[in-house]
Scaffold this motif. Structure first.
Motif, PDB file in Angstrom:
ATOM      1  N   SER A   1      24.948  66.915 -23.005  1.00  0.00           N
ATOM      2  CA  SER A   1      25.427  68.156 -22.763  1.00  0.00           C
ATOM      3  C   SER A   1      25.789  68.177 -21.061  1.00  0.00           C
ATOM      4  N   GLY A   2      26.494  69.280 -21.145  1.00  0.00           N
ATOM      5  CA  GLY A   2      26.950  69.675 -19.623  1.00  0.00           C
ATOM      6  C   GLY A   2      25.731  69.940 -18.773  1.00  0.00           C
ATOM      7  N   ALA A   3      24.600  70.427 -19.236  1.00  0.00           N
ATOM      8  CA  ALA A   3      23.432  70.604 -18.336  1.00  0.00           C
ATOM      9  C   ALA A   3      22.890  69.148 -17.690  1.00  0.00           C
ATOM     10  N   MET A   4      23.092  68.257 -18.632  1.00  0.00           N
ATOM     11  CA  MET A   4      22.584  66.983 -18.317  1.00  0.00           C
ATOM     12  C   MET A   4      23.369  66.449 -17.304  1.00  0.00           C
ATOM     13  N   LEU A   5      24.859  66.671 -17.502  1.00  0.00           N
ATOM     14  CA  LEU A   5      25.784  65.985 -16.456  1.00  0.00           C
ATOM     15  C   LEU A   5      25.666  66.840 -15.182  1.00  0.00           C
ATOM     16  N   ALA A   6      25.272  68.207 -15.271  1.00  0.00           N
ATOM     17  CA  ALA A   6      25.159  68.730 -13.857  1.00  0.00           C
ATOM     18  C   ALA A   6      23.842  68.342 -13.286  1.00  0.00           C
ATOM     19  N   LYS A   7      22.582  67.972 -13.887  1.00  0.00           N
ATOM     20  CA  LYS A   7      21.680  67.448 -13.153  1.00  0.00           C
ATOM     21  C   LYS A   7      21.736  66.098 -12.577  1.00  0.00           C
ATOM     22  N   LEU A   8      22.814  65.413 -13.124  1.00  0.00           N
ATOM     23  CA  LEU A   8      23.082  63.972 -12.417  1.00  0.00           C
ATOM     24  C   LEU A   8      24.221  64.418 -11.450  1.00  0.00           C
ATOM     25  N   LYS A   9      24.449  65.481 -11.044  1.00  0.00           N
ATOM     26  CA  LYS A   9      25.404  65.894  -9.822  1.00  0.00           C
ATOM     27  C   LYS A   9      26.838  65.518 -10.204  1.00  0.00           C
ATOM     28  N   CYS A  10      27.156  65.535 -11.358  1.00  0.00           N
ATOM     29  CA  CYS A  10      28.666  64.987 -11.481  1.00  0.00           C
ATOM     30  C   CYS A  10      29.480  66.232 -11.313  1.00  0.00           C
ATOM     31  N   THR A  11      30.522  65.747 -10.568  1.00  0.00           N
ATOM     32  CA  THR A  11      31.417  66.895 -10.343  1.00  0.00           C
ATOM     33  C   THR A  11      32.485  67.185 -11.511  1.00  0.00           C
ATOM     34  N   TYR A  12      32.914  65.999 -11.770  1.00  0.00           N
ATOM     35  CA  TYR A  12      33.974  65.951 -12.970  1.00  0.00           C
ATOM     36  C   TYR A  12      33.746  65.740 -14.172  1.00  0.00           C
ATOM     37  N   VAL A  13      34.191  66.258 -15.224  1.00  0.00           N
ATOM     38  CA  VAL A  13      34.320  65.749 -16.757  1.00  0.00           C
ATOM     39  C   VAL A  13      35.503  65.448 -17.347  1.00  0.00           C
ATOM     40  N   ALA A  14      35.999  64.226 -17.765  1.00  0.00           N
ATOM     41  CA  ALA A  14      37.198  64.382 -18.718  1.00  0.00           C
ATOM     42  C   ALA A  14      37.090  65.283 -19.940  1.00  0.00           C
ATOM     43  N   VAL A  15      38.031  65.863 -20.421  1.00  0.00           N
ATOM     44  CA  VAL A  15      37.948  66.478 -21.768  1.00  0.00           C
ATOM     45  C   VAL A  15      39.409  66.112 -22.378  1.00  0.00           C
ATOM     46  N   GLY A  16      39.068  65.684 -23.777  1.00  0.00           N
ATOM     47  CA  GLY A  16      40.291  65.568 -24.550  1.00  0.00           C
ATOM     48  C   GLY A  16      41.278  64.473 -24.223  1.00  0.00           C
ATOM     49  N   HIS A  17      40.696  63.518 -23.632  1.00  0.00           N
ATOM     50  CA  HIS A  17      41.257  62.121 -23.423  1.00  0.00           C
ATOM     51  C   HIS A  17      41.886  61.651 -24.729  1.00  0.00           C
ATOM     52  N   SER A  18      43.060  61.234 -24.642  1.00  0.00           N
ATOM     53  CA  SER A  18      43.882  60.798 -26.085  1.00  0.00           C
ATOM     54  C   SER A  18      43.013  59.845 -26.730  1.00  0.00           C
ATOM     55  N   GLU A  19      42.060  59.140 -26.280  1.00  0.00           N
ATOM     56  CA  GLU A  19      41.198  58.070 -27.013  1.00  0.00           C
ATOM     57  C   GLU A  19      40.290  59.070 -27.687  1.00  0.00           C
TER      58      GLU A  19
ATOM     59  N   ALA B   1      32.136  72.931 -19.877  1.00  0.00           N
ATOM     60  CA  ALA B   1      32.075  72.257 -18.457  1.00  0.00           C
ATOM     61  C   ALA B   1      31.900  73.274 -17.322  1.00  0.00           C
ATOM     62  N   TYR B   2      32.728  74.363 -17.423  1.00  0.00           N
ATOM     63  CA  TYR B   2      32.634  75.612 -16.670  1.00  0.00           C
ATOM     64  C   TYR B   2      31.080  76.173 -16.512  1.00  0.00           C
ATOM     65  N   GLN B   3      30.810  76.350 -17.701  1.00  0.00           N
ATOM     66  CA  GLN B   3      29.283  76.979 -18.005  1.00  0.00           C
ATOM     67  C   GLN B   3      28.499  76.335 -17.096  1.00  0.00           C
ATOM     68  N   ASN B   4      28.544  74.877 -16.786  1.00  0.00           N
ATOM     69  CA  ASN B   4      27.542  73.956 -16.144  1.00  0.00           C
ATOM     70  C   ASN B   4      27.992  73.761 -14.658  1.00  0.00           C
ATOM     71  N   GLY B   5      29.228  74.182 -14.125  1.00  0.00           N
ATOM     72  CA  GLY B   5      29.438  73.966 -12.880  1.00  0.00           C
ATOM     73  C   GLY B   5      30.253  72.851 -12.698  1.00  0.00           C
ATOM     74  N   LEU B   6      30.838  72.214 -13.751  1.00  0.00           N
ATOM     75  CA  LEU B   6      31.643  70.960 -13.779  1.00  0.00           C
ATOM     76  C   LEU B   6      32.905  71.245 -13.737  1.00  0.00           C
ATOM     77  N   THR B   7      33.798  70.473 -13.152  1.00  0.00           N
ATOM     78  CA  THR B   7      35.150  70.702 -13.128  1.00  0.00           C
ATOM     79  C   THR B   7      35.827  69.902 -14.215  1.00  0.00           C
ATOM     80  N   PRO B   8      36.579  70.402 -15.305  1.00  0.00           N
ATOM     81  CA  PRO B   8      37.136  69.712 -16.421  1.00  0.00           C
ATOM     82  C   PRO B   8      38.269  69.071 -15.865  1.00  0.00           C
ATOM     83  N   ILE B   9      38.669  67.761 -16.338  1.00  0.00           N
ATOM     84  CA  ILE B   9      39.957  67.034 -15.924  1.00  0.00           C
ATOM     85  C   ILE B   9      40.581  67.224 -17.600  1.00  0.00           C
ATOM     86  N   LEU B  10      41.260  68.003 -18.075  1.00  0.00           N
ATOM     87  CA  LEU B  10      41.649  68.265 -19.328  1.00  0.00           C
ATOM     88  C   LEU B  10      42.907  67.429 -19.534  1.00  0.00           C
TER      89      LEU B  10
END
Ligand SMILES: O=C[C@H](O)COP(=O)(O)O
Length: 258
Positions: A85-103, A122-131
């Motif tokens: 989940s986004g909350a789990m990634l936010a807890k790990l202090k991630c800045t970014y998350v890739a979304v919709g990579h072609s793979e 991503a936005y709901q959890n304060g992460l910046t998506p790389i779409l």
């Protein structure tokens, strides 16, 4: 015109375990100097299982390198075996998350609707998506790369408000250039990246479009990065294979020296 800080992000895909991740980030940290971070934002997107180790290293050594995940669940929590989940990634202090990579789109049938839900998660959890958007070879051969990529952009951004969209990163990755050694020409990259910025201006405003960073991805290496980065609408690279070699990734970060 807004000055956009280039973003060089290494997408490790399913490579490097958590011990290798620590060694790799340490090498990057040793090689990169303040002047590199002043000119370029540097990020790595390791596998999920590496993130806690990378966080500990980055926090402990106060590194300037950013990190994020390669995917996010569209769901907040619950019975979704295998998802993160986004909350789990936010807890790990991630800045970014890739979304919709072609793979993800190709091997996991991710639709524009799902990518849109992931952008919102991503936005709901304060992460910046790389779409990630981009056409396959058949679409390119038919000359429909711009229409195809803009349709993915529209789908991914549906009902995403301007206050959020202004921080998004778009990665244009022509699928035929990923991991193939077949790099798009700088002009190919500019054609679609320019069209993406144009569509952002239509969807939101020129001011917002001027702020958004648009990366190119697909067989980027130290030898071709400078020409791609010279294009007016390319603001960084999403680097796959070449990001697994720390020396090569550092050279990509220092694209101005190439
Ligand atoms: O996310 C990165 C891209 O898929 C590019 O991969 P590549 O540099 O190995 O072609």
């Amino acid at each position: 015109m807004t000055t956009r800080t280039p973003l060089m992000a290494g997408n490790w895909k399913m490579n490097l375990n958590h011990l290798e991740a620590i060694a790799h980030v340490q090498k990057l940290a040793f090689a990169l100097a303040d002047k590199d971070y002043d000119a370029v934002e540097v990020a790595v997107l390791p596998p999920f299982t590496d993130l806690r180790s990378v966080q500990t290293l980055v926090d402990g050594d106060k590194l300037k390198i950013k990190y994020g995940a390669q995917d996010i669940s569209a769901h907040e929590s619950g019975a979704y075996t295998g998802e993160i989940s986004g909350a789990m990634l936010a807890k790990l202090k991630c800045t970014y998350v890739a979304v919709g990579h072609s793979e993800r789109r190709q091997y996991h049938n991710e639709s524009d609707e799902l990518c849109n839900a992931k952008v919102k998660a991503a936005y709901q959890n304060g992460l910046t998506p790389i779409l990630c958007v981009g056409e396959g070879l058949d679409v390119r051969k038919a000359g429909n790369q711009v229409a195809h990529t803009l349709a993915q952009l529209d789908g991914g951004l549906k009902d995403v408000p301007a206050e959020q969209a202004e921080s998004i990163v778009i990665a244009y990755e022509p699928v035929w250039a990923i991991g193939t050694g077949e790099v798009a020409t700088p002009e190919d990259a500019q054609e679609v990246c320019g069209a993406i910025r144009g569509r952002l201006a239509e969807l939101y405003s020129q001011e917002l479009a001027d702020k958004v960073r648009i990366q190119y991805g697909g067989s980027v290496k130290s030898g071709n990065v400078a020409a791609i980065m010279a294009q007016p609408d390319v603001d960084g690279a999403l680097v796959g294979g070449a990001a697994l070699d720390s020396d090569e990734f550092v050279k990509i970060v220092r694209f101005r020296d190439q």
